[in-house]
Scaffold this motif. Structure first.
Motif, PDB file in Angstrom:
ATOM      1  N   ASP A  18      -8.915   6.936  -2.780  1.00 22.67           N
ATOM      2  CA  ASP A  18      -7.753   6.092  -2.499  1.00 22.67           C
ATOM      3  C   ASP A  18      -6.571   6.371  -3.423  1.00 22.67           C
ATOM      4  N   ALA A  19      -6.826   6.490  -4.720  1.00 23.22           N
ATOM      5  CA  ALA A  19      -5.719   6.659  -5.668  1.00 23.22           C
ATOM      6  C   ALA A  19      -4.917   7.907  -5.347  1.00 23.22           C
ATOM      7  N   ALA A  20      -5.610   9.025  -5.124  1.00 25.37           N
ATOM      8  CA  ALA A  20      -4.912  10.277  -4.816  1.00 25.37           C
ATOM      9  C   ALA A  20      -4.252  10.211  -3.446  1.00 25.37           C
ATOM     10  N   PHE A  21      -4.954   9.642  -2.467  1.00 22.85           N
ATOM     11  CA  PHE A  21      -4.404   9.591  -1.105  1.00 22.85           C
ATOM     12  C   PHE A  21      -3.092   8.818  -1.065  1.00 22.85           C
ATOM     13  N   PHE A  22      -3.059   7.657  -1.684  1.00 22.78           N
ATOM     14  CA  PHE A  22      -1.841   6.855  -1.612  1.00 22.78           C
ATOM     15  C   PHE A  22      -0.743   7.401  -2.520  1.00 22.78           C
ATOM     16  N   GLU A  23      -1.101   8.115  -3.583  1.00 22.90           N
ATOM     17  CA  GLU A  23      -0.059   8.793  -4.362  1.00 22.90           C
ATOM     18  C   GLU A  23       0.567   9.914  -3.544  1.00 22.90           C
ATOM     19  N   VAL A  24      -0.262  10.696  -2.865  1.00 23.64           N
ATOM     20  CA  VAL A  24       0.262  11.738  -1.975  1.00 23.64           C
ATOM     21  C   VAL A  24       1.184  11.114  -0.933  1.00 23.64           C
ATOM     22  N   THR A  25       0.756  10.008  -0.350  1.00 23.41           N
ATOM     23  CA  THR A  25       1.539   9.349   0.695  1.00 23.41           C
ATOM     24  C   THR A  25       2.889   8.889   0.157  1.00 23.41           C
ATOM     25  N   ARG A  26       2.891   8.243  -1.005  1.00 27.98           N
ATOM     26  CA  ARG A  26       4.168   7.780  -1.573  1.00 27.98           C
ATOM     27  C   ARG A  26       5.093   8.948  -1.887  1.00 27.98           C
ATOM     28  N   ALA A  58       0.931  20.943  -0.275  1.00 33.90           N
ATOM     29  CA  ALA A  58       1.242  21.184  -1.682  1.00 33.90           C
ATOM     30  C   ALA A  58       1.136  19.895  -2.495  1.00 33.90           C
ATOM     31  N   LEU A  59       1.510  18.762  -1.893  1.00 34.50           N
ATOM     32  CA  LEU A  59       1.382  17.477  -2.588  1.00 34.50           C
ATOM     33  C   LEU A  59      -0.083  17.146  -2.852  1.00 34.50           C
ATOM     34  N   VAL A  60      -0.939  17.392  -1.865  1.00 34.72           N
ATOM     35  CA  VAL A  60      -2.368  17.145  -2.061  1.00 34.72           C
ATOM     36  C   VAL A  60      -2.895  18.022  -3.193  1.00 34.72           C
ATOM     37  N   ARG A  61      -2.480  19.279  -3.206  1.00 33.50           N
ATOM     38  CA  ARG A  61      -2.913  20.211  -4.251  1.00 33.50           C
ATOM     39  C   ARG A  61      -2.404  19.755  -5.620  1.00 33.50           C
ATOM     40  N   SER A  62      -1.161  19.293  -5.675  1.00 33.91           N
ATOM     41  CA  SER A  62      -0.568  18.864  -6.944  1.00 33.91           C
ATOM     42  C   SER A  62      -1.238  17.603  -7.483  1.00 33.91           C
ATOM     43  N   VAL A  63      -1.471  16.636  -6.606  1.00 29.64           N
ATOM     44  CA  VAL A  63      -2.031  15.354  -7.043  1.00 29.64           C
ATOM     45  C   VAL A  63      -3.493  15.494  -7.445  1.00 29.64           C
ATOM     46  N   THR A  64      -4.258  16.284  -6.684  1.00 26.34           N
ATOM     47  CA  THR A  64      -5.701  16.386  -6.939  1.00 26.34           C
ATOM     48  C   THR A  64      -6.063  17.500  -7.898  1.00 26.34           C
ATOM     49  N   GLY A  65      -5.161  18.478  -8.048  1.00 23.40           N
ATOM     50  CA  GLY A  65      -5.482  19.638  -8.865  1.00 23.40           C
ATOM     51  C   GLY A  65      -6.459  20.591  -8.197  1.00 23.40           C
ATOM     52  N   ARG A  66      -6.651  20.429  -6.874  1.00 21.27           N
ATOM     53  CA  ARG A  66      -7.588  21.271  -6.134  1.00 21.27           C
ATOM     54  C   ARG A  66      -6.928  21.799  -4.869  1.00 21.27           C
ATOM     55  N   VAL A  70       0.804  -1.225   0.000  1.00 21.01           N
ATOM     56  CA  VAL A  70       0.000   0.000   0.000  1.00 21.01           C
ATOM     57  C   VAL A  70       0.838   1.277   0.000  1.00 21.01           C
ATOM     58  N   ILE A  71       2.100   1.210   0.467  1.00 23.28           N
ATOM     59  CA  ILE A  71       2.951   2.407   0.525  1.00 23.28           C
ATOM     60  C   ILE A  71       4.104   2.324  -0.473  1.00 23.28           C
ATOM     61  N   GLY A  72       4.904   1.266  -0.375  1.00 25.77           N
ATOM     62  CA  GLY A  72       6.050   1.141  -1.266  1.00 25.77           C
ATOM     63  C   GLY A  72       7.143   0.310  -0.630  1.00 25.77           C
ATOM     64  N   GLY A  83       9.409  10.863  -2.041  1.00 25.31           N
ATOM     65  CA  GLY A  83       9.753  11.937  -2.948  1.00 25.31           C
ATOM     66  C   GLY A  83       9.501  11.593  -4.395  1.00 25.31           C
ATOM     67  N   GLN A  84       8.769  10.507  -4.658  1.00 27.10           N
ATOM     68  CA  GLN A  84       8.470  10.066  -6.023  1.00 27.10           C
ATOM     69  C   GLN A  84       7.231   9.177  -5.997  1.00 27.10           C
ATOM     70  N   THR A  85       6.632   8.984  -7.150  1.00 21.05           N
ATOM     71  CA  THR A  85       5.385   8.226  -7.213  1.00 21.05           C
ATOM     72  C   THR A  85       5.586   6.745  -7.467  1.00 21.05           C
ATOM     73  N   ASP A  86       6.752   6.353  -7.994  1.00 17.49           N
ATOM     74  CA  ASP A  86       6.987   4.953  -8.332  1.00 17.49           C
ATOM     75  C   ASP A  86       8.326   4.490  -7.763  1.00 17.49           C
ATOM     76  N   PRO A  87       8.427   4.440  -6.424  1.00 16.84           N
ATOM     77  CA  PRO A  87       9.714   4.111  -5.816  1.00 16.84           C
ATOM     78  C   PRO A  87      10.099   2.655  -6.037  1.00 16.84           C
ATOM     79  N   LYS A  88      11.392   2.445  -6.217  1.00 18.25           N
ATOM     80  CA  LYS A  88      11.956   1.104  -6.329  1.00 18.25           C
ATOM     81  C   LYS A  88      13.122   1.008  -5.345  1.00 18.25           C
TER      82      LYS A  88
END
Length: 570
Positions: free
Chosen positions: A421-429, A455-463, A275-277, A434-439
């Motif tokens: 969920d999609a936006a929440f967990f993207e914000v969390t990651r 700012a991350l919430v604003r960036s991910v959601t556009g709101r 769920v996180i990475g 510091g990235q959306t697809d950590p390895k």
């Protein structure tokens, strides 16, 4: 705490002694300008633990890079551990070149160092470290004995800071980039610590020195643990393709319950990775050690003292909570104690999420409901200024106290319901890695703030959800949902602190069907049949004022007060 029968009276130094100065008790807050002048590159920490005299001897070699011209170097170190010698770049300094009047070691450099130059400081020190009174709710070392009389020792430093037992920069962003630890202990004892174990050296008299290496540990996350430990270990095959060592060090005679706890490690790790990475320290270990106090999130060597207590949710809450801090605390570290709800709120929220992952919505709701009853709302979660640890955790100093745990968790629950969920967990990651697809190997520990999170919430959601964070984080009181029912209509209105507009959408259950009101401008109306049965927010998706919870909390407070023996202070 660990069950009392495991402990035998420790030794001659009383708990709470030697006393600490106000400076040593202070962790975080505004950074000393001279300390802000340096980057902490590396620490080589050599400790000898001496149970017979309850002393700690140390040699710390610290490498800094000057960010600006500097003429002196302040390093935090409890004055109960007096310094006997200091060398600068290998050359001994005269004793007049340093002083430690109040817990901050001030070193005057022989000549100023230019920006960009490195300086290596070697500090020899030792003494009787401060003994905690009630660890981990206060800090220091714990000298204890196992039931068969062997030494059982641990350190905990979140509140007062790393300077309780090693020379450091005692603020969140003072993390060294890497640390080597050499821990020498008496014959027959082991010293599990942070990072990777490089080797164990046996000295001629039977003492052993344990050599560990860790990258960018949290300042209070470095820990010494000494005892006659036994160990269970396995290798976890991650969904990301890497292999992660898992270790648990426990006291002799506890193998069945130790293995039962260890059996939780893999499923917990899989949950977080799904769920996180990626587990942030997979190249080092997932490490847990049994301690003579309740617990603490020491990086890759989490302290566990929950006495293997069983719980209806089917997993050990303490192990799970401290493990969550590997992501929210050690990988993502709040740059300011004022933002520590990012640590504790997320670590608390991960538990009902894990309950949901294991058993479904009923367990999630049950665990969240338990947290809801503990929210106090006495002070805002965030003050907007640089604060010390005590100014956050101590309600008597105006801090939010345990609200950073339970209210923080409910804020995240409400945010997840609001943005999905999609936006929440993207914000969390993005907050954690510091990235959306950590390895594995693609990220390093990082610092975060409340402002960045918004700012991350604003960036991910556009709101812009400024109204959400302003109400929940920067106001103490909760918004109240006021319902007025007239013939054929129900009118809802949010009453938020300071009269702020709070456009939180809300669900209603009307005779079994769910309707959702947008609540634009903080208001909404809905046509309903006369006599319809209406439930507001039937799935409890929104954190809001509850007069029932307030009445319950007041009643519990009265009952506790009445139960105190006559003459006891209240």
């Amino acid at each position: 705490m660990v069950a009392a029968p495991l402990l035998i009276a420790a030794g001659p130094i009383e708990n709470g002694a030697p006393p600490l100065t106000a400076q040593t008790k202070r962790s975080g807050g505004p950074i000393d300008p001279d300390q802000a002048n340096v980057r902490f590159d590396f620490a080589d920490l050599r400790f000898e633990v001496l149970p017979e005299t309850q002393r700690l001897e140390g040699v710390a070699t610290l490498r800094f890079t000057a960010l600006r011209r500097m003429a002196r170097l302040p390093i935090d170190l409890d004055r109960n551990l007096p310094v006997s010698a200091i060398a600068l770049n290998g050359r001994a300094l005269k004793a007049s070149a340093w002083r430690n009047p109040d817990g901050r070691l001030l070193i005057t450099l022989p000549r100023p160092i230019a920006a960009g130059r490195t300086v290596v400081v070697t500090i020899r020190y030792g003494g009787a470290p401060h003994i905690a009174v009630r660890a981990p709710w206060d800090d220091g070392v714990v000298w204890a004995k196992t039931k068969d009389g062997k030494t059982w020792f641990g350190t905990t430093a979140e509140g007062y800071g790393c300077d309780l037992f090693w020379p450091c920069l005692d603020f969140p962003t003072g993390e060294p980039a890497a640390v080597d630890l050499h821990i020498t202990v008496p014959r027959g004892l082991k010293a599990p610590s942070n990072g990777r174990l490089l080797r164990v050296d046996t000295l001629p008299d039977g003492r052993t020195t344990w050599h560990w290496r860790a990258r960018q540990p949290n300042t209070y996350g470095i820990a010494l643990n000494v005892g006659p430990y036994e160990e269970v270990r396995e290798t976890y095959h991650s969904r990301f393709g890497n292999r992660i060592p898992m270790h648990y060090w426990y006291l002799p005679g506890e193998e069945p319950q130790a293995r039962a706890l260890f059996a939780e490690f893999a499923s917990t790790l899989d949950f977080f990775e799904s769920v996180i990475g990626p587990y942030p320290f997979g190249d080092e270990k997932l490490g847990v050690v049994e301690t003579p106090y309740k617990g603490m999130e020491h990086q890759t060597i989490n302290a566990y003292g929950n006495d293997y207590a069983k719980a209806p949710e089917g997993f050990d809450w303490l192990f799970h909570h401290e493990f969550a801090h590997e992501y929210f605390g050690n990988q993502l570290t709040a740059a300011n104690w004022d933002d520590y709800w990012l640590h504790e709120g997320y670590a608390s929220y991960m538990q009902p999420l894990y309950g949901r992952w294991r058993e479904g919505e009923a367990r999630y709701a049950t665990m969240l409901d338990d947290q809801r009853n503990k929210i106090v709302n006495a002070q805002p979660i965030v003050s907007g200024r640089v604060r010390t640890e005590e100014e956050v955790y101590e309600t008597k100093l105006g801090g939010p106290g345990t609200d950073i745990y339970y209210k923080g968790s409910w804020i995240l629950h409400t945010l997840r319901g609001l943005i999905g969920d999609a936006a929440f967990f993207e914000v969390t990651r993005r907050a954690v890695f510091g990235q959306t697809d950590p390895k594995p190997g693609s990220f390093r520990p990082r610092f975060g703030t409340t402002t960045e999170y918004e700012a991350l919430v604003r960036s991910v959601t556009g709101r812009d959800y400024g109204w959400f964070f302003e109400t929940y984080l920067r106001q103490a009181a909760l918004p109240e949902l006021i319902a007025t029912r007239r013939k054929g209509v129900i009118a809802l209105q949010w009453s938020a602190p300071d009269g702020r507009v709070f456009p939180m959408p809300i669900e209603l259950q009307i005779d079994g069907r769910i309707e959702k009101l947008a609540m634009t401008g903080g208001r909404g109306t809905l046509t309903v049949a006369d006599g319809a049965h209406i439930v507001l927010d039937p799935h409890a998706r929104v954190l809001k004022r509850s007069t029932a919870v307030e009445a319950y909390q007041a009643d519990q407070a009265r009952r506790r007060a009445a139960a105190k023996p006559e003459g006891m202070s209240q």
